[in-house]
Design an enzyme around this catalytic site. Structure first.
Site, PDB file in Angstrom:
ATOM      1  N   ASP A  17      15.850 -42.875   7.745  1.00 59.22           N
ATOM      2  CA  ASP A  17      15.536 -44.043   6.912  1.00 59.22           C
ATOM      3  C   ASP A  17      15.363 -45.292   7.786  1.00 59.22           C
ATOM      4  OD1 ASP A  17      15.977 -42.738   4.361  1.00 59.22           O
ATOM      5  OD2 ASP A  17      18.133 -42.915   4.721  1.00 59.22           O
ATOM      6  N   ASP A  75      10.851 -39.725   8.567  1.00 55.86           N
ATOM      7  CA  ASP A  75      10.986 -39.680   7.111  1.00 55.86           C
ATOM      8  C   ASP A  75       9.560 -39.552   6.578  1.00 55.86           C
ATOM      9  OD1 ASP A  75      11.595 -39.890   4.461  1.00 55.86           O
ATOM     10  OD2 ASP A  75      13.043 -41.517   4.729  1.00 55.86           O
ATOM     11  N   GLU A 104      13.739 -35.479   7.803  1.00 55.87           N
ATOM     12  CA  GLU A 104      14.610 -35.437   6.622  1.00 55.87           C
ATOM     13  C   GLU A 104      14.630 -34.056   5.975  1.00 55.87           C
ATOM     14  OE1 GLU A 104      13.790 -38.221   3.465  1.00 55.87           O
ATOM     15  OE2 GLU A 104      15.520 -37.475   2.350  1.00 55.87           O
ATOM     16  N   THR A 138      10.833 -41.530  -2.083  1.00 56.73           N
ATOM     17  CA  THR A 138      10.327 -40.381  -2.850  1.00 56.73           C
ATOM     18  C   THR A 138      10.404 -40.622  -4.366  1.00 56.73           C
ATOM     19  OG1 THR A 138      10.807 -38.833  -1.076  1.00 56.73           O
ATOM     20  CG2 THR A 138      10.648 -37.895  -3.255  1.00 56.73           C
ATOM     21  N   ILE A 178       8.243 -39.103   3.586  1.00 55.80           N
ATOM     22  CA  ILE A 178       8.003 -40.036   2.478  1.00 55.80           C
ATOM     23  C   ILE A 178       9.305 -40.783   2.248  1.00 55.80           C
ATOM     24  CG2 ILE A 178       7.343 -40.367   0.069  1.00 55.80           C
ATOM     25  CD1 ILE A 178       5.816 -37.753   0.140  1.00 55.80           C
ATOM     26  N   ASP A 179       9.344 -42.032   2.665  1.00 56.86           N
ATOM     27  CA  ASP A 179      10.505 -42.849   2.331  1.00 56.86           C
ATOM     28  C   ASP A 179      10.157 -43.528   1.011  1.00 56.86           C
ATOM     29  OD1 ASP A 179      13.004 -44.000   2.633  1.00 56.86           O
ATOM     30  OD2 ASP A 179      12.161 -45.789   3.572  1.00 56.86           O
TER      31      ASP A 179
HETATM   32  C1  IPD Z   1      15.831 -43.457   0.125  1.00 64.68           C
HETATM   33  C2  IPD Z   1      15.164 -44.803   0.069  1.00 64.68           C
HETATM   34  C3  IPD Z   1      16.002 -45.785  -0.732  1.00 64.68           C
HETATM   35  C4  IPD Z   1      17.403 -45.900  -0.202  1.00 64.68           C
HETATM   36  C5  IPD Z   1      18.066 -44.548  -0.122  1.00 64.68           C
HETATM   37  C6  IPD Z   1      17.205 -43.599   0.720  1.00 64.68           C
HETATM   38  P1  IPD Z   1      14.177 -41.339   0.297  1.00 64.68           P
HETATM   39  O1  IPD Z   1      15.067 -42.566   0.913  1.00 64.68           O
HETATM   40  O2  IPD Z   1      14.966 -45.326   1.367  1.00 64.68           O
HETATM   41  O3  IPD Z   1      15.452 -47.086  -0.726  1.00 64.68           O
HETATM   42  O4  IPD Z   1      18.137 -46.753  -1.047  1.00 64.68           O
HETATM   43  O5  IPD Z   1      19.333 -44.718   0.462  1.00 64.68           O
HETATM   44  O6  IPD Z   1      17.819 -42.343   0.774  1.00 64.68           O
HETATM   45  O7  IPD Z   1      15.143 -40.355  -0.257  1.00 64.68           O
HETATM   46  O8  IPD Z   1      13.274 -41.905  -0.699  1.00 64.68           O
HETATM   47  O9  IPD Z   1      13.497 -40.825   1.538  1.00 64.68           O
HETATM   48 CA    CA Z   2      14.368 -42.177   3.209  1.00 69.68          CA
HETATM   49 CA    CA Z   3      12.280 -39.161   2.319  1.00 71.85          CA
END
Ligand code: IPD
Ligand code: CA
Ligand code: CA
Length: 255
Positions: A207, A80, A62, A85, A82-83
């Site tokens: 994601d 990813d 990412e 963030t 940190i999913d």
């Molecule tokens: C997000 C998370 C979130 C989702 C967003 C993503 P991030 O990723 O997964 O739940 O609704 O569409 O972009 O930015 O925290 O890696």
């Molecule tokens: Ca993510």
């Molecule tokens: Ca992320």
């Protein structure tokens, strides 16, 4: 191979865990799209370790800003670091390291790890899906009115009216909806039978890549929003136990 990927992801999780309990520098990728030094540090760690394990693979992370048109279709690793963030910055313990490995010959691997709740999800194509070593399966719920649904919302708000129309239908026709803030974990909770269905309209490959494999290996199905087979290039998805999928597609058709 899955064990080796999992060990790397567990180590990456330690970086995320340290960051979760520390003060962080928060920067903005967009008005509400955040990034911290821990996102970058974790991605660098994963890239270095995974590239050694898969020297011929392209790694798409990412935070690496590779142009979407340059993504390869096979022999690719999506990261990813940190999913979730926003959760990470605010101290909500719903965060994960997510890795999806898409190979040409050796099948596919998905590993998603929440280091705060200590949950390691993993799957290899054809071998089932696991959480902390125990096999997981999707739920047996067969109607939407008895289903718990999960969703997420994109950072860009340009299709908000459409999202709100879907939300209205979901609120009217299901047991309830959750927006927990980490797509990879929404997929894993669907794989584990906690959620019966998860949908989101705009996601990036990193994601989805890890969690997609985990849902399918847990007996669930994943499609595009129009019901066709989902591959990693599309931005929206529906992941479910399979039993409530058609009813949900019909509901979307009414929007
Ligand atoms: C997000 C998370 C979130 C989702 C967003 C993503 P991030 O990723 O997964 O739940 O609704 O569409 O972009 O930015 O925290 O890696
Ligand atoms: Ca993510
Ligand atoms: Ca992320």
């Amino acid at each position: 191979m899955l064990k080796q990927i999992s060990d790397i992801v567990l180590e990456a999780g330690e970086i995320v865990k340290t960051g979760f309990y520390s003060n962080k520098n928060v920067e903005y990728k967009g008005e509400v799209d955040l990034v911290t030094e821990y996102d970058v540090k974790t991605e660098e760690f994963l890239k270095e370790k995974l590239q050694k394990l898969f020297p011929d693979f392209t790694i798409v992370g990412e935070e690496s800003n590779l142009d979407k048109k340059d993504y390869p279709h096979e022999n690719v690793i999506y990261i990813d670091p940190i999913d979730g963030t926003t959760n990470f910055v605010h101290g909500v313990p719903f965060v994960a390291v997510s890795v999806g490995v898409i190979t040409e010959t050796e099948g596919k691997y998905g590993v998603v790890y929440n280091p705060i709740l200590n949950e390691l999800y993993s799957a290899e194509t054809g071998m089932g899906a696991y959480c902390n070593g125990s096999q997981i399966k999707v739920s047996a719920t067969s109607s939407l009115i008895n289903s718990l649904i999960a969703t997420g919302f994109p950072y860009k708000k340009d299709n908000l009216p459409y999202l709100m129309q879907i939300l209205e239908q979901v609120i009217l026709n299901t047991r309830g909806i959750r927006r927990a803030g980490a797509a990879s974990l929404d997929l894993c909770y669907t794989a584990r039978g906690i959620y019966d269905l998860y949908y989101e309209t705009r996601l990036q490959p990193w994601d989805m890549a890890g969690g997609l494999i985990i849902v399918r290996e847990a007996g669930g199905i994943v499609t595009k929003l129009d019901g066709r087979y989902h591959d990693i290039d599309c931005d929206g998805l529906i992941a479910s136990n399979g039993l409530v999928h058609v009813e949900f597609l019909n509901l979307l058709n009414e929007v």
